[in-house]
Design an enzyme around this catalytic site. Structure first.
Site, PDB file in Angstrom:
ATOM      1  N   ASN A  37       0.962  -1.119   0.145  1.00 31.45           N
ATOM      2  CA  ASN A  37      -0.159  -0.138  -0.051  1.00 31.45           C
ATOM      3  C   ASN A  37       0.767   1.315   0.205  1.00 31.45           C
ATOM      4  O   ASN A  37       0.341   2.351   0.350  1.00 31.45           O
ATOM      5  CB  ASN A  37      -0.948  -0.016   1.609  1.00 31.45           C
ATOM      6  CG  ASN A  37      -1.852  -1.172   1.459  1.00 31.45           C
ATOM      7  OD1 ASN A  37      -2.605  -1.545   0.265  1.00 31.45           O
ATOM      8  ND2 ASN A  37      -1.809  -1.744   2.381  1.00 31.45           N
ATOM      9  N   HIS A 123     -13.548  -2.695   6.955  1.00 32.72           N
ATOM     10  CA  HIS A 123     -12.207  -3.446   7.461  1.00 32.72           C
ATOM     11  C   HIS A 123     -12.436  -4.297   8.753  1.00 32.72           C
ATOM     12  O   HIS A 123     -13.242  -3.714   9.636  1.00 32.72           O
ATOM     13  CB  HIS A 123     -11.284  -2.423   7.445  1.00 32.72           C
ATOM     14  CG  HIS A 123      -9.817  -2.938   7.755  1.00 32.72           C
ATOM     15  ND1 HIS A 123      -9.090  -3.084   8.763  1.00 32.72           N
ATOM     16  CD2 HIS A 123      -8.931  -3.623   6.854  1.00 32.72           C
ATOM     17  CE1 HIS A 123      -7.968  -3.530   8.884  1.00 32.72           C
ATOM     18  NE2 HIS A 123      -7.830  -3.921   7.448  1.00 32.72           N
ATOM     19  N   GLU A 169     -15.521   3.315   5.270  1.00 32.48           N
ATOM     20  CA  GLU A 169     -14.280   3.758   4.819  1.00 32.48           C
ATOM     21  C   GLU A 169     -14.310   4.751   3.634  1.00 32.48           C
ATOM     22  O   GLU A 169     -15.358   4.365   2.958  1.00 32.48           O
ATOM     23  CB  GLU A 169     -13.919   2.363   4.100  1.00 32.48           C
ATOM     24  CG  GLU A 169     -13.259   1.336   5.296  1.00 32.48           C
ATOM     25  CD  GLU A 169     -12.857   0.050   4.543  1.00 32.48           C
ATOM     26  OE1 GLU A 169     -12.008   0.149   3.634  1.00 32.48           O
ATOM     27  OE2 GLU A 169     -13.362  -0.897   4.989  1.00 32.48           O
ATOM     28  N   SER A 173     -10.857  -0.500   1.016  1.00 35.83           N
ATOM     29  CA  SER A 173      -9.504  -1.311   1.046  1.00 35.83           C
ATOM     30  C   SER A 173      -9.581  -2.215  -0.050  1.00 35.83           C
ATOM     31  O   SER A 173      -8.317  -2.686  -0.438  1.00 35.83           O
ATOM     32  CB  SER A 173      -9.091  -1.609   2.217  1.00 35.83           C
ATOM     33  OG  SER A 173      -9.968  -2.821   2.891  1.00 35.83           O
ATOM     34  N   ASP A 198     -12.829   6.289   8.081  1.00 31.89           N
ATOM     35  CA  ASP A 198     -11.534   5.629   7.985  1.00 31.89           C
ATOM     36  C   ASP A 198     -11.000   6.023   6.772  1.00 31.89           C
ATOM     37  O   ASP A 198     -11.408   5.602   5.505  1.00 31.89           O
ATOM     38  CB  ASP A 198     -11.778   3.889   8.164  1.00 31.89           C
ATOM     39  CG  ASP A 198     -10.384   3.306   8.067  1.00 31.89           C
ATOM     40  OD1 ASP A 198      -9.283   4.123   7.735  1.00 31.89           O
ATOM     41  OD2 ASP A 198     -10.260   2.181   8.256  1.00 31.89           O
ATOM     42  N   HIS A 201      -6.946   4.388   3.395  1.00 37.26           N
ATOM     43  CA  HIS A 201      -6.068   4.325   1.838  1.00 37.26           C
ATOM     44  C   HIS A 201      -6.257   5.520   1.191  1.00 37.26           C
ATOM     45  O   HIS A 201      -5.723   5.632   0.274  1.00 37.26           O
ATOM     46  CB  HIS A 201      -7.030   3.441   1.295  1.00 37.26           C
ATOM     47  CG  HIS A 201      -6.532   1.752   1.835  1.00 37.26           C
ATOM     48  ND1 HIS A 201      -5.634   1.026   1.300  1.00 37.26           N
ATOM     49  CD2 HIS A 201      -7.326   1.232   2.865  1.00 37.26           C
ATOM     50  CE1 HIS A 201      -5.643   0.034   2.170  1.00 37.26           C
ATOM     51  NE2 HIS A 201      -6.551  -0.079   2.906  1.00 37.26           N
ATOM     52  N   LYS A 232       0.549   3.447   5.076  1.00 36.60           N
ATOM     53  CA  LYS A 232       0.278   3.193   3.585  1.00 36.60           C
ATOM     54  C   LYS A 232       1.148   4.227   2.904  1.00 36.60           C
ATOM     55  O   LYS A 232       2.130   4.402   2.665  1.00 36.60           O
ATOM     56  CB  LYS A 232      -1.086   3.090   3.328  1.00 36.60           C
ATOM     57  CG  LYS A 232      -1.818   1.953   4.305  1.00 36.60           C
ATOM     58  CD  LYS A 232      -3.197   1.517   3.930  1.00 36.60           C
ATOM     59  CE  LYS A 232      -3.872   0.843   5.061  1.00 36.60           C
ATOM     60  NZ  LYS A 232      -3.155  -0.597   5.277  1.00 36.60           N
TER      61      LYS A 232
HETATM   62  C1  PLP Z   1      -9.488   0.457   5.767  1.00 38.86           C
HETATM   63  C2  PLP Z   1      -8.377   0.114   6.781  1.00 38.86           C
HETATM   64  N1  PLP Z   1      -8.357   0.496   8.061  1.00 38.86           N
HETATM   65  C3  PLP Z   1      -7.423   0.428   8.824  1.00 38.86           C
HETATM   66  C4  PLP Z   1      -6.560  -0.368   8.624  1.00 38.86           C
HETATM   67  C5  PLP Z   1      -5.477  -0.670   9.674  1.00 38.86           C
HETATM   68  O1  PLP Z   1      -4.173  -0.022   9.512  1.00 38.86           O
HETATM   69  P1  PLP Z   1      -2.648  -0.299  10.056  1.00 38.86           P
HETATM   70  O2  PLP Z   1      -2.514  -1.369   8.700  1.00 38.86           O
HETATM   71  O3  PLP Z   1      -2.014   0.654  10.006  1.00 38.86           O
HETATM   72  O4  PLP Z   1      -2.878  -1.348  11.087  1.00 38.86           O
HETATM   73  C6  PLP Z   1      -6.157  -1.042   7.414  1.00 38.86           C
HETATM   74  C7  PLP Z   1      -5.131  -1.841   6.859  1.00 38.86           C
HETATM   75  O5  PLP Z   1      -4.866  -2.722   6.160  1.00 38.86           O
HETATM   76  C8  PLP Z   1      -7.211  -0.787   6.296  1.00 38.86           C
HETATM   77  O6  PLP Z   1      -7.392  -1.363   5.392  1.00 38.86           O
END
Ligand code: PLP
Length: 376
Positions: A37, A123, A169, A173, A198, A201, A232
């Site tokens: 990512n 997620h 989100e 993701s 969230d 991404h 990311k």
């Molecule tokens: C939409 C989403 N939120 C939160 C996270 C978690 O983030 P981190 O990888 O920094 O733990 C991810 C990780 O893949 C994600 O895709």
């Protein structure tokens, strides 16, 4: 007599293998990666690495304790100031990972008398945070304002005093689509619900100075909590929230994953701070333009084009997904084989992350590899 632990676990493994969802850690990866990512290519940027090295020299390798106990953490404070400015909020707070962020934040906002309205394929960390809160969990279909409106209406009727927290989100993701944020904001405002967005991404990828989808859509003031990750586009590790100062003060006092864990390493904070400077500069704008060019190159020939850096190639089964990944790997291309439970049953896919670090010939190689898969 109950089955022994090893017998039980073996049974589970056999069942996972039969479903094609047994996982193992990779021991090799192809040189051309579309599996991470690192959307702007900053995870290997020398200035970012140098900032991390400086922080280790000045502040040590570990944060030594939770923030309340460890004494001043200048790298953390500096980064939080930068994140708040970037996100257009009064304050920000960093967590040890993006995953741990909603696990602390959601239960600090709502509890058993309340409702979390979560988009259906969100997620895992948003699900886990919502479950941990003990609040009633209602799932709504992404980008379906009518269904969210109906759900908010029924929640308000059944539980007139309870708080309602909507969680979504911004850039999905696994599906790679952007949220219809304005419609969602209209719905939640109508009912006085709160919104946690969230932006894991979308940060760095879209919006003015890469500030994300809320900024791009002119909705920053309507989002109660903007969540993000440093892992990311920011090329480092950690998570964060940005919000009004009293909200951040609340998290600092009541988010358990903030309170009861060692703070993230100074090096990770300094690296993210340096990446943030680049993201907000003219150089960042040029990286986003390059990423956009790659997205257009790929989308022009993909049968399932997505508007952002996360692209997909659907596969008919879990096994085929793994075999397709292995086929591409043998040609020097790494993509991610995504299977349930990461995505819903029967929707296994290759997940393809485009980055500003890819060249046009890289994208061409990927498209050719995918075409060979389709012909196989
Ligand atoms: C939409 C989403 N939120 C939160 C996270 C978690 O983030 P981190 O990888 O920094 O733990 C991810 C990780 O893949 C994600 O895709």
């Amino acid at each position: 007599m109950a089955a022994s632990l090893t017998a039980l676990l073996e049974e589970r493994k056999v069942s996972r293998s039969a479903r094609g969802s047994q996982r193992s850690l990779p021991t090799e990866a192809a040189p051309l990666s579309f599996a991470d990512n690192d959307y702007l290519g900053l995870a290997r940027e020398p200035r970012v690495a140098e900032a991390a090295v400086r922080a280790i020299r000045e502040s040590g390798t570990g944060a030594r304790a939770a923030r309340h106990l460890a004494g001043p953490c200048p790298e953390h404070t500096r980064l939080e100031k930068g994140l708040a400015e970037w996100k257009g909020t009064e304050a920000a707070l960093v967590f040890a990972s993006g995953y741990q962020t909603p696990l602390g934040v959601i239960p600090s906002l709502v509890g058993v008398k309340d409702t979390v309205l979560l988009e259906r394929n969100a997620h895992a960390c948003l699900f886990d945070g919502a479950r941990l809160s003990g609040a009633r969990l209602r799932l709504f279909a992404r980008n379906d304002a009518a269904s969210l409106m109906e759900m908010l209406t029924s929640c308000r009727r059944l539980n007139p005093e309870g708080k309602m927290l909507v969680v979504a989100e911004s850039l999905h993701s696994m599906d790679g689509d952007f949220l219809d944020l304005r419609s969602l904001v209209t719905c939640k405002n109508h009912f006085g619900a709160w919104l946690l967005l969230d932006e894991a991404h979308a940060g760095g990828v879209t919006g003015p100075e890469g500030a994300g989808w809320a900024a791009e859509q002119g909705c920053v003031a309507e989002v109660d909590v903007q969540m993000g990750t440093l892992g990311k586009s920011l090329g480092s590790a950690g998570g964060f929230v940005a919000a009004r100062a009293p909200v951040i003060d609340h998290f600092l006092n009541e988010a358990r994953t903030f309170l009861f864990g060692t703070a993230p390493a100074p090096a990770a904070m300094a690296a993210a701070g340096q990446a943030l400077q680049i993201i907000r500069s003219a150089e960042g704008a040029s990286l986003r333009r390059k990423l956009q060019e790659n997205i257009q190159l790929f989308s022009a020939e993909s049968p399932e084009p997505k508007p952002g850096p996360i692209q997909t190639h659907r596969c008919p089964s879990n096994d085929r997904t793994v075999r397709s990944r292995d086929f591409l790997r043998a040609t020097g291309i790494e993509v991610a084989a995504i299977r349930p439970p990461t995505v819903p049953a029967s929707t296994a896919r290759l997940r393809i992350s485009l980055s500003a670090r890819h060249s046009a010939p890289d994208i061409r190689r990927l498209l050719d590899g995918l075409a060979r898969l389709r012909d196989a």
